[in-house]
Design a protein around this motif. Structure first.
Motif, short mmCIF file in Angstrom:
data_model
loop_
_atom_site.label_atom_id
_atom_site.label_comp_id
_atom_site.label_asym_id
_atom_site.label_seq_id
_atom_site.Cartn_x
_atom_site.Cartn_y
_atom_site.Cartn_z
N ARG A 126 -1.43 12.60 1.99
CA ARG A 126 -0.42 11.66 1.49
C ARG A 126 0.06 12.00 0.09
O ARG A 126 1.16 11.64 -0.29
CB ARG A 126 -1.00 10.24 1.49
N ASN A 127 -0.79 12.65 -0.70
CA ASN A 127 -0.41 12.93 -2.09
C ASN A 127 0.07 14.37 -2.20
O ASN A 127 -0.64 15.25 -2.66
CB ASN A 127 -1.62 12.67 -3.00
N GLU B 281 -8.87 1.68 -8.28
CA GLU B 281 -8.89 0.93 -7.02
C GLU B 281 -10.33 0.84 -6.49
O GLU B 281 -10.77 -0.21 -6.02
CB GLU B 281 -7.98 1.59 -5.97
N ASP C 107 0.87 -1.19 0.00
CA ASP C 107 0.00 0.00 0.00
C ASP C 107 0.90 1.24 0.00
O ASP C 107 1.86 1.29 0.76
CB ASP C 107 -0.82 0.07 1.31
N ASP C 108 0.58 2.20 -0.81
CA ASP C 108 1.26 3.49 -0.69
C ASP C 108 0.32 4.58 -1.17
O ASP C 108 -0.87 4.33 -1.38
CB ASP C 108 2.61 3.50 -1.43
N GLN C 109 0.85 5.81 -1.36
CA GLN C 109 -0.03 6.92 -1.73
C GLN C 109 -0.57 6.78 -3.15
O GLN C 109 -1.51 7.46 -3.53
CB GLN C 109 0.69 8.27 -1.53
N ARG C 110 0.03 5.88 -3.94
CA ARG C 110 -0.39 5.78 -5.34
C ARG C 110 -1.43 4.69 -5.58
O ARG C 110 -2.17 4.73 -6.56
CB ARG C 110 0.81 5.51 -6.24
N SER C 111 -1.44 3.66 -4.75
CA SER C 111 -2.38 2.56 -4.95
C SER C 111 -2.40 1.68 -3.70
O SER C 111 -1.85 2.05 -2.68
CB SER C 111 -1.97 1.74 -6.18
N ASN C 112 -3.07 0.53 -3.82
CA ASN C 112 -3.06 -0.37 -2.68
C ASN C 112 -2.66 -1.78 -3.09
O ASN C 112 -2.63 -2.12 -4.28
CB ASN C 112 -4.41 -0.34 -1.93
N ASP D 104 2.12 12.70 -7.38
CA ASP D 104 1.23 11.76 -6.69
C ASP D 104 -0.21 12.24 -6.61
O ASP D 104 -1.12 11.44 -6.44
CB ASP D 104 1.75 11.49 -5.27
#
Lengths: 285, 699
Positions: free
Chosen positions: B619-620, B688, A255-260, B625
Motif C-alpha cells: 500500500r505504501n 497508531e 483508513d488509508d495507507q497513511r493511518s487509520n 507514503d
C-alpha cells in the motif's frame, strides 16, 4: 492534441480560459505529479494547459480595507516569510512539504487541488478567507470554506482563474496550529487542526476551529463555535466533555495507507481538548 | 598504526559532487532501446492466454519462449522464473518485456496487453512452510524438567524497503568481443554473470559485467539484478541491440524484494533460583512467492536468535513460509534484525517479570571468550562487550536517566541494545564456497592498481580497500587506485554482502600488499594475486547447523533516548549514543558514515517504516507514503569505537556494514516502552500501534 499556453498577463490568461477548458498550472508541485509520464517525457495532460507562473500581477501580497490579499502565484516560501500574512497561515506553511517544494508551490494551488490532506485550506476556512475568481465575465468572490466541494472538486467555472485569496483581519488573543504527520518533515498530514480564541474578563468572546485531513473538506462548524462564545472559563472547563463530544461529530476520518480511522478520530479530539485546555489555562500561543 | 585512525577524502566524492559520475541511467548508446515489464495483476493463477496488442515497427515482445537457456534466475535456490510462463505467484511478477525506442509507447503497450488468467485462491498467511531448519543446544529436556515456570512472548517485525537513492536499473548489449556486456546498479557482478550465462545457456566467460556508479543497495541489489540482467540478456539475444531498463520509484517499491516480515515466539524456562535454564525459540519468516536466498536468511536469523547472550540449553526451530507476495530477500542484517529485536525485548521482559534489573540479567548471560555459541561452536576471539557497555552508559548517562525516566508522566524513555553480528559468509563458506581472490598490479610508474569484485555503492569500498593497500605499502593514498568491478578484469573476490568486504577482501588486500612489498622493483610492472585462507579452526555443518557460524563477530551497543507526545502518540528521537567493536577502524569518517547511516536505518525499521499490504499489494508505494527518516528526524549521534583487532582482518578490522543496523530497532523500542509505560512487541512502533497498545492495556 492538447494546447499549452504560457500567459504573461492576467488578460491573456482570462482570454485563453474564455474558450479553453484547461488545467491551470502555477507551481506545478501537485499537477506535475498527478500527470506524471514515464521518466524523461513531458507530463501527460489530457486537456489544454494554462501556465500562469509568469503573470507578475498575480504575485502580489498587499493589504487594504478587506484584509490581506495573496496573489495566485505567490509561493508558500514568500508567504511564510511575509509579515503581512496571518501568523496561523505562516505557521501552517512552515510545515508544508519541504523547503525546496515551498519555494515553488502556491497557496492558491493548495486550495485549487482540493486534497483532503491539504494544510493551508484548513487555515483558509478558519480565517474566513475569500477566494477571488476572475473571468472575462467579471469577478466572483466565494468563501474559502465553501469553495472546496469535495475530493479534488472546487467551485470554479471553466472560464475562471483564481487570482487571489483574501484574508480579512481577525483579532484574537490565542491561536493553535497542530499538524500530525508521519515524520518531522516532508510529510503529508494525517490530522491537522487550527483554532483561535479571544478571552476577555474570563469570558470567551471569540472561538473558532477547523480540522483537516479527517473529512473530505476542512471541518468547521460555526454553529458549534457559537455555543462556546459567551462561556466563562469555568463553564468551558465544565462543559468540555460535552463540547468535545459535539465537535467529534463534525469529522469523519477514514483508513488509508497513511493511518487509520481510530487514530485520526482519537488524536483529532486529543488536539481539540488540548486547545480547550490552552484556553482554560490561559496559554498564549 | 595512527594512520588508520584518520580519514581520507572519499575518492568518488569529486565526480559525484560535480555530477560527472555515470550511473546506469546516464549511459546512452547508439541504437539503444528501452524495456518495460509486463507484470501479473493477480496474486495467484494460471496464464490462459496472452493477447498482445499490435506492435509498432521496431517494437518487440520478450517472454519465456525467448529464453535459450533455463527459465530460472540463478540465486542460491533457483526457483524464481525469469519470466512467468504458465502460472503467476504474486502481484507484479514479470510476464514479459516490451522493448522499443520510445518509453511512452512501451508504457502504452503495457496497458494495452491483455493477460487472461484462471485465478486461484492466493495464500497470504504463514501456513505453507517451504524451508524448515532446527537445532538444539545442550540438553533441552533437562531445562524443561527442572523449570519451575515459563515465560512466553511473541514478537512481530514488518517489511522494510531498502529505499536506496537510485532505483534498480540495468543495461545490456553485445560488445566488440561478442560478449554479452551488462552494466547496472548492482552489488555482485559475478552473480549476474552466472545468472545471465545460465539464462542464455552459454559459458560465463561469454558474459562480461561491469559496475558503474551505484546509488545505494542495502542488499536490495544483491540478487534482484540477476533477474533483470537475465531478462535484458534474453531481449538482447533476440534483438541484437543495446537495451536499458531503469525502474521508476513506484515500480521499485511495489515489486522488488524487501526484508522478510517475521513472527518469533520466545519461551524461557526458569529455574528455582530465577535462572534461565533454557530457551525455546520459534521463528517464522514470510518468504513471498519464491525461496531465492530465504534459506540463508533463515539460517542467519536462527544463528542470531540469542543475540549476544549464551544460554546452556536451546531448542530452536525456524520456517520460511511461501505466500503469494513479492519475494523477500537480502537486506542489511540478513535475518538477524528480526531475531535480535525479539531477543533484546524478551530478555528485558523476562527480567521485569522476574523482578530483576534488566541490565543485571543481560550481564549474567553475556557472551565471553571461550563460551559455547548458540550453534554449539565457540567464541574464539576476545569479547569486549563489557567495555563497550561501560563506555556507552558513560556517554549517555544511562544509569541516571533510566531511573529518572521511569517516573510516571515523564514521557521520556531511554533504551539500550547490545548486539553482535557475524562477519563474512556463514561458517567456513569463505574458504570452501567463495574462495575470494584479489589482484594487485603495479605499473611502470609504480602506481598500484587494485582489482576486486567488491562493488562500491556509496559505502566507500573503493576508498577503504585502496587505502589498506597504500597503508601496507607505505605509499601516499593517491598512488593507489581501486578499479571498478569488472568480471573480465577483476578476480572474483566474492559478493559485496555479508559484512565481508573489509574483513575478508580487505584482509586479502593487506596480505597481497605485503607480498608485493617483498618483491617490489621500482619502474617494473608487477602483478600479484592473493587467495583467501581463513582460520583453520572454523568448522561448520550447514545441515545440522552445528559449529562455528562465522569466522568472527563484531559487537555493538546502541543507546537511544526518546520523548513521547501523549496527545499524538508520536515519538521524537532525542539523542543516540553508540559504541562498537569492529576490530580496528580503517577510516574513521567512513566508519562513522556506516555507523550513523546504519543506526538511522535501524531506527526507521523500529518506529517509522510501515509497509502495509492488502490482497498481496503493497500500500505504501511511494517515498511520500513509505516513511523513512529525514534529517529532521535524525537525532544527534555520538559514536565511539574501541579497538579489538582480529588477526584475520585487515590490520585487525572486522565487518561493520550490517552491525550498525541491527541494534537500532530494539534500542528505540525499549526507549518507547519506558516512555509510554507499556510493552512494545511489534515493530515498527508507529503512533497508531502505540495508541492501540495503550488502549488495549487500559481495557
Amino acid at each position: 492534441m492538447v494546447e499549452k499556453k504560457i500567459a504573461y498577463t492576467k488578460k491573456e490568461a482570462l482570454d485563453f480560459l474564455a474558450n479553453h477548458d484547461a488545467y491551470i498550472v502555477a507551481g506545478g508541485s501537485d499537477m506535475m505529479v498527478i500527470k506524471k509520464n514515464v521518466a524523461g517525457y513531458a507530463p501527460l495532460f489530457d486537456k489544454d494547459v494554462l501556465y500562469v507562473s509568469h503573470i507578475k500581477e498575480l504575485a502580489n501580497i498587499y493589504e487594504d480595507k478587506d484584509g490581506v490579499h495573496i496573489g495566485a502565484i505567490a509561493t508558500m516560501h514568500e508567504i511564510e516569510h511575509h509579515k503581512l500574512c496571518p501568523s496561523l497561515l505562516r505557521k501552517a506553511i512552515s510545515e508544508v512539504a519541504s523547503t525546496n517544494i515551498r519555494h515553488f508551490c502556491t497557496l492558491v494551488g493548495n486550495i485549487a487541488n482540493a486534497s483532503p490532506a491539504g494544510d493551508t485550506i484548513v487555515i483558509d476556512a478558519l480565517l474566513d478567507a475569500k477566494v477571488k475568481l476572475e473571468s472575462v465575465d467579471g469577478v466572483r468572490l466565494v468563501d474559502a470554506k465553501d469553495f472546496v466541494l469535495g475530493v479534488r472538486k472546487i467551485d470554479r467555472h471553466p472560464n475562471e482563474l483564481i487570482t487571489e485569496i483574501i484574508f480579512p483581519k481577525i483579532e484574537y488573543t490565542g491561536e493553535l496550529w497542530f499538524k500530525v504527520g508521519s515524520r518531522r518533515a516532508d510529510s503529508i498530514s494525517k490530522i491537522s487542526f487550527a483554532g483561535y480564541y479571544e478571552v476577555k474578563k474570563n469570558v470567551v468572546t471569540k472561538f473558532a476551529c477547523c480540522f483537516g485531513s479527517v473529512s473530505i473538506r476542512p471541518a468547521r462548524s460555526k454553529e458549534l463555535e457559537a455555543k462556546v462564545v459567551g462561556l466563562t472559563l469555568e463553564e468551558l472547563k465544565a462543559k468540555q466533555p460535552q463540547i468535545a463530544g459535539d465537535f467529534a461529530q463534525i469529522i469523519a476520518p477514514i483508513d488509508d495507507q497513511r493511518s487509520n480511522k481510530e487514530y485520526r478520530q482519537t488524536v483529532a479530539m486529543n488536539i481539540f481538548n488540548k486547545f480547550i485546555d490552552d484556553i482554560v489555562g490561559g496559554a498564549k500561543q | 598504526m595512527e594512520f588508520y585512525k584518520s580519514s581520507t577524502p572519499k575518492i568518488d566524492f569529486p565526480e559525484k559532487i560535480r555530477g560527472e559520475a555515470k550511473f546506469t541511467d546516464d549511459f546512452e548508446l547508439p541504437g539503444m532501446l528501452y524495456a518495460e515489464t509486463v507484470r501479473s495483476t493477480i496474486a495467484k493463477g494460471k496464464i490462459k492466454e496472452i493477447k498482445l496488442p499490435e506492435l509498432p515497427k521496431g517494437y518487440y515482445w520478450i517472454s519465456a519462449k525467448d529464453i535459450p537457456g533455463e527459465n530460472v534466475v540463478n540465486i542460491i535456490f533457483s526457483d524464481w522464473p525469469i519470466f512467468a510462463d504458465k502460472e503467476v505467484h504474486y502481484v507484479g511478477e514479470s510476464i514479459g518485456l516490451f522493448v522499443g525506442e520510445n518509453k511512452e509507447v512501451l508504457h502504452k503497450l503495457c496497458r494495452q496487453i491483455s493477460v487472461i488468467y484462471e485465478e486461484e485462491k492466493p495464500v497470504f498467511d504463514l501456513v505453507n512452510s517451504y524451508i524448515h531448519k532446527e537445532f538444539t543446544k545442550g540438553d533441552f529436556s533437562k531445562a524443561e524438567k527442572n523449570a519451575v515456570k515459563t515465560i512466553k512472548e511473541t514478537y512481530e517485525t514488518g517489511y522494510q524497503e531498502q529505499a536506496y537513492i537510485e532505483p534498480q536499473g540495468i543495461l545490456c548489449y553485445i560488445d566488440e568481443d561478442d560478449k554479452f556486456y551488462l552494466t547496472g546498479s548492482m552489488q555482485c557482478p559475478f552473480y549476474i554473470r552466472k545468472a545471465v550465462a545460465r539464462a542464455l545457456g552459454i559459458a560465463p566467460e561469454k558474459v562480461r559485467v561491469k559496475q558503474p556508479a551505484v546509488g545505494g543497495a542495502f542488499g536490495g541489489k544483491e540478487h534482484y539484478p540477476s533477474l533483470t540482467g537475465s531478462q535484458l540478456a534474453v531481449a538482447v539475444n533476440k534483438i541484437h541491440r543495446p537495451v536499458k531498463m531503469c525502474y521508476e520509484r513506484f515500480e521499485d517499491i511495489a515489486y522488488t524484494t524487501k526484508r522478510h516480515p517475521s513472527v518469533s515466539t520466545y519461551e524461557a524456562f526458569i529455574g528455582k533460583n530465577n535462572e534461565i535454564l533454557g530457551l525455546r525459540i520459534r521463528v517464522k519468516l514470510n518468504g513471498g512467492a519464491y525461496k531465492g536466498c530465504s534459506g540463508v536468511v533463515l539460517s542467519r536469523a536462527l544463528i542470531a536468535s540469542c543475540n549476544a547472550y549464551v544460554f546452556e540449553n536451546l531448542d530452536v526451530v525456524g520456517d520460511v513460509y511461501c505466500t503469494n507476495t513479492v519475494p523477500t530477500a537480502a537486506f542489511r542484517g540478513f535475518g538477524s534484525p528480526q531475531t535480535i529485536f525479539a531477543m533484546e525485548m524478551f530478555i528485558h521482559h523476562v527480567a521485569k517479570e522476574l523482578g530483576v534489573d534488566p541490565l543485571q540479567l543481560r550481564m549474567k548471560y553475556l557472551a565471553k571468550q571461550g563460551d559455547i555459541t548458540t550453534n554449539s561452536g565457540k567464541f574464539h576471539d576476545p569479547i569486549i562487550l563489557p567495555q563497550l557497555l561501560d563506555k556507552a552508559m558513560e556517554m549517555s548517562d544511562y544509569k541516571r536517566k533510566v531511573v529518572e525516566y521511569a517516573k510516571p508522566g515523564s514521557n521520556k524513555g531511554i533504551g539500550m541494545s547490545l548486539f553482535l553480528h557475524g562477519c563474512g559468509f556463514t561458517g567456513s563458506g569463505e574458504s570452501t564456497i567463495i574462495n575470494g581472490k584479489v589482484k594487485l598490479v603495479k605499473d611502470e610508474n609504480d602506481h598500484v592498481h587494485v582489482y576486486a569484485s567488491s562493488a562500491d555503492f556509496g559505502q566507500g569500498n573503493r576508498t577503504t580497500l585502496a587505502r589498506i593497500v597504500s597503508n601496507t605499502l607505505g605509499l601516499p593514498a593517491e598512488q593507489c587506485t581501486m578499479e571498478a568491478a569488472d568480471t573480465d578484469h577483476t578476480p572474483d573476490s566474492g559478493p559485496t554482502a555479508a559484512s565481508r568486504t573489509i574483513i575478508i577482501v580487505g584482509f586479502l588486500m593487506e596480505k597481497g600488499a605485503k607480498q608485493l612489498k617483498k618483491i617490489w622493483k621500482s619502474g617494473v610492472r608487477q602483478e600479484h594475486v592473493e587467495g583467501y585462507v581463513g582460520p583453520s579452526y572454523i568448522h561448520w555443518d550447514e545441515d545440522t547447523m552445528q559449529g562455528d557460524a562465522y569466522p568472527s563477530y563484531s559487537w555493538g551497543v546502541n543507546v537511544v533516548e526518546v520523548s513521547f507526545d501523549p496527545v499524538t502518540y508520536q515519538i521524537k528521537v532525542d539523542h543516540c549514543w553508540s559504541t562498537y567493536d569492529v576490530g580496528r577502524v580503517v577510516d574513521e569518517r567512513i566508519a562513522v558514515g556506516q555507523a550513523d547511516g546504519g543506526l538511522l536505518q535501524g531506527l526507521g525499521y523500529g518506529y517509522l517504516e510501515h509497509m502495509g499490504i492488502k490482497d498481496g499489494k503493497f500500500r505504501n508505494r511511494s517515498l511520500t507514503d513509505y516513511i523513512i527518516p529525514t534529517f529532521e528526524d535524525a537525532p544527534p549521534m555520538e559514536t565511539a569505537f574501541i579497538d579489538n583487532p582480529f588477526i584475520y582482518g585487515a590490520n585487525g578490522a572486522k565487518g561493520m556494514g550490517e552491525l550498525t543496523l541491527v541494534g537500532g530497532a530494539p534500542a528505540i523500542a525499549l526507549a518507547i516502552e519506558q516512555a509510554i509505560g507499556h510493552k512494545v512487541n511489534k515493530i515498527p512502533a508507529t503512533p497508531e500501534y502505540i495508541m492501540e497498545v495503550i488502549n488495549n492495556d487500559k481495557r
